[in-house]
Write a protein that holds these residues in place. Structure first.
Motif, PDB file in Angstrom:
ATOM      1  N   ARG A 104     -22.149 -27.114   2.969  1.00 35.34           N
ATOM      2  CA  ARG A 104     -20.715 -27.357   3.136  1.00 35.34           C
ATOM      3  C   ARG A 104     -19.873 -26.262   2.485  1.00 35.34           C
ATOM      4  NH1 ARG A 104     -19.584 -33.049   0.878  1.00 35.34           N
ATOM      5  NH2 ARG A 104     -17.581 -32.710   1.924  1.00 35.34           N
ATOM      6  N   ILE A 105     -20.461 -25.587   1.492  1.00 35.24           N
ATOM      7  CA  ILE A 105     -19.798 -24.446   0.838  1.00 35.24           C
ATOM      8  C   ILE A 105     -20.782 -23.283   0.821  1.00 35.24           C
ATOM      9  CG2 ILE A 105     -18.686 -23.584  -1.251  1.00 35.24           C
ATOM     10  CD1 ILE A 105     -18.089 -26.390  -2.074  1.00 35.24           C
ATOM     11  N   ALA A 106     -20.311 -22.095   1.143  1.00 34.67           N
ATOM     12  CA  ALA A 106     -21.177 -20.924   1.131  1.00 34.67           C
ATOM     13  C   ALA A 106     -20.486 -19.786   0.411  1.00 34.67           C
ATOM     14  CB  ALA A 106     -21.526 -20.499   2.556  1.00 34.67           C
ATOM     15  N   MET A 107     -21.299 -18.856  -0.116  1.00 31.51           N
ATOM     16  CA  MET A 107     -20.747 -17.712  -0.827  1.00 31.51           C
ATOM     17  C   MET A 107     -21.326 -16.432  -0.249  1.00 31.51           C
ATOM     18  SD  MET A 107     -20.239 -17.192  -4.917  1.00 31.51           S
ATOM     19  CE  MET A 107     -19.044 -15.979  -5.518  1.00 31.51           C
ATOM     20  N   ILE A 108     -20.473 -15.430  -0.094  1.00 29.57           N
ATOM     21  CA  ILE A 108     -20.882 -14.105   0.365  1.00 29.57           C
ATOM     22  C   ILE A 108     -20.701 -13.146  -0.800  1.00 29.57           C
ATOM     23  CG2 ILE A 108     -20.535 -12.295   2.082  1.00 29.57           C
ATOM     24  CD1 ILE A 108     -19.049 -14.435   3.775  1.00 29.57           C
ATOM     25  N   PHE A 109     -21.756 -12.420  -1.147  1.00 29.83           N
ATOM     26  CA  PHE A 109     -21.724 -11.550  -2.318  1.00 29.83           C
ATOM     27  C   PHE A 109     -21.411 -10.110  -1.926  1.00 29.83           C
ATOM     28  CE2 PHE A 109     -24.565 -15.086  -3.188  1.00 29.83           C
ATOM     29  CZ  PHE A 109     -24.104 -15.540  -4.411  1.00 29.83           C
ATOM     30  N   GLN A 110     -20.999  -9.339  -2.922  1.00 25.49           N
ATOM     31  CA  GLN A 110     -20.680  -7.932  -2.692  1.00 25.49           C
ATOM     32  C   GLN A 110     -21.912  -7.169  -2.224  1.00 25.49           C
ATOM     33  OE1 GLN A 110     -18.658  -6.010  -5.938  1.00 25.49           O
ATOM     34  NE2 GLN A 110     -19.082  -3.963  -5.201  1.00 25.49           N
ATOM     35  N   ALA A 191     -15.894 -15.419  -0.588  1.00 25.20           N
ATOM     36  CA  ALA A 191     -16.377 -14.064  -0.350  1.00 25.20           C
ATOM     37  C   ALA A 191     -15.993 -13.187  -1.533  1.00 25.20           C
ATOM     38  CB  ALA A 191     -15.775 -13.512   0.945  1.00 25.20           C
ATOM     39  N   ASP A 192     -16.984 -12.698  -2.255  1.00 23.90           N
ATOM     40  CA  ASP A 192     -16.749 -11.910  -3.467  1.00 23.90           C
ATOM     41  C   ASP A 192     -16.871 -10.419  -3.159  1.00 23.90           C
ATOM     42  OD1 ASP A 192     -16.328 -11.089  -6.041  1.00 23.90           O
ATOM     43  OD2 ASP A 192     -18.290 -11.718  -6.796  1.00 23.90           O
ATOM     44  N   GLU A 193     -15.764  -9.809  -2.760  1.00 25.25           N
ATOM     45  CA  GLU A 193     -15.681  -8.375  -2.441  1.00 25.25           C
ATOM     46  C   GLU A 193     -16.814  -7.920  -1.515  1.00 25.25           C
ATOM     47  OE1 GLU A 193     -13.972  -5.748  -5.278  1.00 25.25           O
ATOM     48  OE2 GLU A 193     -14.228  -7.170  -6.912  1.00 25.25           O
ATOM     49  N   PRO A 194     -17.021  -8.600  -0.377  1.00 26.34           N
ATOM     50  CA  PRO A 194     -18.182  -8.277   0.459  1.00 26.34           C
ATOM     51  C   PRO A 194     -18.079  -6.973   1.231  1.00 26.34           C
ATOM     52  CG  PRO A 194     -16.838  -9.928   1.531  1.00 26.34           C
ATOM     53  CD  PRO A 194     -16.238  -9.710   0.172  1.00 26.34           C
TER      54      PRO A 194
END
Length: 361
Positions: A104-110, A191-194
């Motif tokens: 339900r929650i996703a994260m995109i890394f640098q 999204a962390d500075e992807p």
């Protein structure tokens, strides 16, 4: 020291996917306690994009990790709430968080290699992500993987599924990492500075694809970046962080056209697009403060061109930080400053900020 919630002045809404309330995250070190996230709060609605901007060390990435429950010791959430559709993620155990993360929650890394396993083929990694949260046959799951890769503009997705990460370019790896984040149709993406390490052409393509995704699916997106020009063309709202606090928050138009905090004005003024040709770039004087030894009063005061005695309180006085209050420009525009207002004459003009927003769109 008094604390105020950053979202205290924002109007409530039933459509909020995420509501962060007075979040405090700290790191316990041998040198002392680092208050990396200090009373942060905001709301994010379905289908909206929030740009979280600031210098390195401002606390924006740790805010994202705190929301995801990905903090490693000695980092920990001390207080506050992270309400995801009304459920406080900060109170969930590790197992419950795993059921939500990637689903339900996703994260995109640098760095896409923070997502991708270098020794596994892309299809294996994508299938693992699907089967961790959904029951789906292999043929159906593979077709879903192909469609998701194609949505991210990846040519010949069938062939890419058989590839290993090292066989793909940096931009392609980042697209695959984003596709993995999208596989289970999350309601929220952080999204962390992807796109920081990508060239401007690939960056623009990915930003366009993310905008289309938000419009089509209604996914809420937090885009963490130090690049205000990227956020200007992507986000609906901007929250500017400094020394662990949100110092200005509002719509893209309000923050860029009429920035009220001197730090926001400095960020806009330091952009090449906001300066005349052959003129030296403007810069914010000084350095970001040491979180172990924050100045009394306003943390930005030592670097601020309009700081007054009220901003820099003597250590023997009770430390009073400027509250986050409504700006005079718009109802949902808030600023943390004792003396908010227009930029000085030598700063970037509102017209330059508006041009920045239009050029990045």
């Amino acid at each position: 020291m008094p604390h105020d919630s950053d979202n205290s002045s924002l109007p409530p809404t039933a459509a909020s996917v995420l509501e962060v309330k007075d979040l405090h995250t700290q790191f316990d070190t041998r040198a002392g306690v680092l208050p990396v996230v200090n009373g942060v709060g905001f709301r994010l609605e379905k289908g909206k994009v929030l740009g979280l901007v600031g210098e390195s060390g401002s606390g924006k990435s740790v805010t994202g990790f705190s929301i995801m429950g990905l903090l490693d010791a000695p980092g920990r959430i001390v207080s506050g709430q992270v309400l995801f559709n009304g459920q406080d993620l900060a109170q969930l155990d590790a197992r419950a968080l795993r059921n939500i993360r990637g689903n339900r929650i996703a994260m995109i890394f640098q760095d896409p290699m923070a997502t991708l396993n270098p020794v596994l083929r892309i299809d294996v990694q994508m299938l693992e992500t699907i089967h961790a949260h959904r029951k789906m046959g292999k043929a159906e799951a593979l077709e879903h993987c192909r469609q998701t890769l194609a949505r991210m503009g990846i040519p010949s997705p069938h062939e890419r599924l058989k590839a290993y990460p090292h066989q793909l370019s940096g931009g392609m790896r980042q697209r695959v990492a984003i596709a993995i984040a999208l596989l289970n149709g999350p309601e929220l993406i952080i999204a962390d500075e992807p796109t920081t390490a990508l060239d401007v052409t690939i960056q623009a393509q990915i930003l366009s694809e993310m905008q289309q995704l938000v419009r089509e699916t209604g996914t809420a997106l937090i885009w963490i970046s130090h690049d205000l020009s990227v956020v200007a063309g992507l986000a609906d709202d901007i929250a500017v962080m400094y020394a662990g606090r949100i110092v200005e928050h509002g719509s893209v138009d309000a923050v860029l056209d009429t920035p009220q905090h001197p730090y926001t004005q400095g960020l806009i003024g330091s952009l090449p697009s906001a300066n005349q040709r052959s003129h030296r770039l403007q810069q914010i004087s000084g350095m970001a403060p040491n979180l172990l030894d924050l100045p009394p009063g306003c943390a930005f005061a030592p670097r601020c061109p309009r700081a007054q005695a009220r901003c820099q309180q003597p250590p023997d006085m009770q430390t009073i930080e400027p509250p986050l209050s409504q700006a005079a420009t718009a109802t949902a525009h808030t600023v943390r400053c004792f003396f908010p207002g227009a930029a000085p004459a030598n700063a970037a003009t509102p017209e330059a900020a508006a041009d920045l927003s239009r050029s990045a769109a």
